[in-house]
Design a protein around this motif. Structure first.
Motif, PDB file in Angstrom:
ATOM      1  N   ILE A  60       0.834  -1.201   0.000  1.00  0.00           N
ATOM      2  CA  ILE A  60       0.000   0.000   0.000  1.00  0.00           C
ATOM      3  C   ILE A  60       0.869   1.251   0.000  1.00  0.00           C
ATOM      4  CG2 ILE A  60      -1.555   1.384   1.456  1.00  0.00           C
ATOM      5  CD1 ILE A  60      -2.979  -1.272   2.139  1.00  0.00           C
ATOM      6  N   VAL A  61       1.888   1.280   0.855  1.00  0.00           N
ATOM      7  CA  VAL A  61       2.791   2.434   0.919  1.00  0.00           C
ATOM      8  C   VAL A  61       3.467   2.658  -0.427  1.00  0.00           C
ATOM      9  CG1 VAL A  61       4.990   3.214   1.923  1.00  0.00           C
ATOM     10  CG2 VAL A  61       3.147   2.402   3.409  1.00  0.00           C
ATOM     11  N   THR A  62       3.956   1.589  -1.024  1.00  0.00           N
ATOM     12  CA  THR A  62       4.621   1.694  -2.326  1.00  0.00           C
ATOM     13  C   THR A  62       3.680   2.275  -3.369  1.00  0.00           C
ATOM     14  OG1 THR A  62       6.043  -0.188  -1.826  1.00  0.00           O
ATOM     15  CG2 THR A  62       5.786   0.380  -4.151  1.00  0.00           C
ATOM     16  N   GLU A  63       2.461   1.774  -3.426  1.00  0.00           N
ATOM     17  CA  GLU A  63       1.498   2.249  -4.428  1.00  0.00           C
ATOM     18  C   GLU A  63       1.132   3.715  -4.201  1.00  0.00           C
ATOM     19  OE1 GLU A  63       0.433   0.956  -7.205  1.00  0.00           O
ATOM     20  OE2 GLU A  63       1.498  -0.922  -6.898  1.00  0.00           O
ATOM     21  N   LEU A  64       0.881   4.108  -2.955  1.00  0.00           N
ATOM     22  CA  LEU A  64       0.508   5.493  -2.682  1.00  0.00           C
ATOM     23  C   LEU A  64       1.640   6.457  -3.032  1.00  0.00           C
ATOM     24  CD1 LEU A  64      -1.459   5.178   0.682  1.00  0.00           C
ATOM     25  CD2 LEU A  64      -2.391   5.647  -1.599  1.00  0.00           C
ATOM     26  N   ARG A  76       4.167  15.415  -0.841  1.00  0.00           N
ATOM     27  CA  ARG A  76       4.313  16.619   0.004  1.00  0.00           C
ATOM     28  C   ARG A  76       4.453  16.233   1.467  1.00  0.00           C
ATOM     29  NH1 ARG A  76       2.578  21.814  -2.498  1.00  0.00           N
ATOM     30  NH2 ARG A  76       2.810  22.472  -0.353  1.00  0.00           N
ATOM     31  N   ALA A  77       3.833  15.115   1.862  1.00  0.00           N
ATOM     32  CA  ALA A  77       3.950  14.630   3.239  1.00  0.00           C
ATOM     33  C   ALA A  77       3.662  13.142   3.257  1.00  0.00           C
ATOM     34  CB  ALA A  77       2.983  15.366   4.161  1.00  0.00           C
ATOM     35  N   PHE A  78       4.318  12.450   4.168  1.00  0.00           N
ATOM     36  CA  PHE A  78       4.129  11.019   4.368  1.00  0.00           C
ATOM     37  C   PHE A  78       4.066  10.785   5.872  1.00  0.00           C
ATOM     38  CE2 PHE A  78       4.369   6.568   3.683  1.00  0.00           C
ATOM     39  CZ  PHE A  78       5.237   6.041   4.621  1.00  0.00           C
ATOM     40  N   ARG A  79       2.966  10.189   6.329  1.00  0.00           N
ATOM     41  CA  ARG A  79       2.807   9.953   7.759  1.00  0.00           C
ATOM     42  C   ARG A  79       2.261   8.565   8.026  1.00  0.00           C
ATOM     43  NH1 ARG A  79       0.935  14.931   7.002  1.00  0.00           N
ATOM     44  NH2 ARG A  79      -1.251  14.381   7.119  1.00  0.00           N
ATOM     45  N   THR A  90      -0.755   7.971   5.487  1.00  0.00           N
ATOM     46  CA  THR A  90      -1.206   9.179   4.808  1.00  0.00           C
ATOM     47  C   THR A  90      -0.122   9.643   3.845  1.00  0.00           C
ATOM     48  OG1 THR A  90      -2.536   9.877   6.693  1.00  0.00           O
ATOM     49  CG2 THR A  90      -1.921  11.587   5.101  1.00  0.00           C
ATOM     50  N   VAL A  91      -0.519   9.877   2.609  1.00  0.00           N
ATOM     51  CA  VAL A  91       0.366  10.463   1.606  1.00  0.00           C
ATOM     52  C   VAL A  91      -0.337  11.691   1.059  1.00  0.00           C
ATOM     53  CG1 VAL A  91       1.517  10.140  -0.620  1.00  0.00           C
ATOM     54  CG2 VAL A  91       1.441   8.255   1.028  1.00  0.00           C
ATOM     55  N   GLU A  92       0.330  12.840   1.174  1.00  0.00           N
ATOM     56  CA  GLU A  92      -0.198  14.082   0.627  1.00  0.00           C
ATOM     57  C   GLU A  92       0.579  14.432  -0.635  1.00  0.00           C
ATOM     58  OE1 GLU A  92      -0.180  17.232   3.529  1.00  0.00           O
ATOM     59  OE2 GLU A  92      -1.179  15.969   5.028  1.00  0.00           O
ATOM     60  N   ASP A  93      -0.141  15.003  -1.613  1.00  0.00           N
ATOM     61  CA  ASP A  93       0.503  15.441  -2.847  1.00  0.00           C
ATOM     62  C   ASP A  93      -0.094  16.769  -3.283  1.00  0.00           C
ATOM     63  OD1 ASP A  93      -1.814  14.988  -4.592  1.00  0.00           O
ATOM     64  OD2 ASP A  93      -1.383  12.856  -4.381  1.00  0.00           O
ATOM     65  N   ALA A  94       0.403  17.316  -4.376  1.00  0.00           N
ATOM     66  CA  ALA A  94       0.010  18.647  -4.821  1.00  0.00           C
ATOM     67  C   ALA A  94      -1.159  18.650  -5.800  1.00  0.00           C
ATOM     68  CB  ALA A  94       1.213  19.341  -5.479  1.00  0.00           C
ATOM     69  N   SER A  95      -1.650  17.499  -6.208  1.00  0.00           N
ATOM     70  CA  SER A  95      -2.730  17.461  -7.187  1.00  0.00           C
ATOM     71  C   SER A  95      -4.093  17.435  -6.501  1.00  0.00           C
ATOM     72  CB  SER A  95      -2.605  16.219  -8.069  1.00  0.00           C
ATOM     73  OG  SER A  95      -3.738  16.116  -8.921  1.00  0.00           O
ATOM     74  N   LYS A 133      -4.197  17.141  -2.141  1.00  0.00           N
ATOM     75  CA  LYS A 133      -5.043  16.162  -1.462  1.00  0.00           C
ATOM     76  C   LYS A 133      -4.196  15.298  -0.540  1.00  0.00           C
ATOM     77  CE  LYS A 133      -4.778  12.716  -5.139  1.00  0.00           C
ATOM     78  NZ  LYS A 133      -3.940  13.547  -5.999  1.00  0.00           N
ATOM     79  N   ALA A 134      -4.884  14.609   0.355  1.00  0.00           N
ATOM     80  CA  ALA A 134      -4.275  13.582   1.198  1.00  0.00           C
ATOM     81  C   ALA A 134      -5.039  12.298   0.951  1.00  0.00           C
ATOM     82  CB  ALA A 134      -4.349  13.965   2.673  1.00  0.00           C
ATOM     83  N   VAL A 135      -4.312  11.213   0.796  1.00  0.00           N
ATOM     84  CA  VAL A 135      -4.926   9.896   0.695  1.00  0.00           C
ATOM     85  C   VAL A 135      -4.572   9.162   1.975  1.00  0.00           C
ATOM     86  CG1 VAL A 135      -5.077   7.749  -0.608  1.00  0.00           C
ATOM     87  CG2 VAL A 135      -4.721   9.906  -1.823  1.00  0.00           C
TER      88      VAL A 135
END
Length: 143
Positions: A60-64, A76-79, A90-95, A133-135
């Motif tokens: 899951i981490v790899t895919e996100l 942008r962030a990984f938690r 949690t993976v945040e990105d700029a899109s 967004k954050a996934v």
């Protein structure tokens, strides 16, 4: 572990994770390998996830992270946050665009990661942020 519902919710409806939490500095330089390494160390330290559970969390981490790198301008962030007997990734990105299911024939590369995340996670949420967004992927790992 149970399959995800595929639902998208705002993250405000979930109870806050229990401590501890691990975070990576933001930036597009975070690789899938670095995220896997941090996840493995965090889960081991917390006594969570062994065998197939660990493998599912790492996938899951790899895919996100890979999806953020390829389709959303980088991470942008990984938690990682412990939530009882599980973990929230949690993976945040700029899109601002939400991930989409893309039907792909088995012989064509791509399009398998997002459905796989939903299958392996107990719950998946996409949260709109002012800069993207954050996934959030919630995993029940026992512990």
């Amino acid at each position: 572990m149970r399959g995800g519902s595929g639902e998208h919710h705002s993250a405000g409806s979930e109870p806050e994770p229990t401590v501890p939490e691990a975070a990576a500095p933001p930036g597009p330089a975070l690789t899938g390998a670095e995220a896997r390494s941090r996840t493995r160390a965090f889960l081991t330290e917390q006594g969570l996830g062994e065998g197939q559970q660990m493998d599912a969390a790492l996938l899951i981490v790899t895919e996100l992270v890979t999806n953020a790198q390829r389709h959303a301008g980088g991470v942008r962030a990984f938690r990682l946050a412990r939530t009882g007997a599980g973990v929230r990734v949690t993976v945040e990105d700029a899109s601002p665009r939400s991930p989409v299911d893309r039907a792909s024939p088995a012989w064509q590369p791509g399009g398998f990661g997002w459905p796989l995340i939903h299958e392996l996670a107990a719950k998946v949420e996409v949260e709109a942020l002012p800069y993207g967004k954050a996934v959030h992927a919630h995993l029940e790992l026992g512990g």
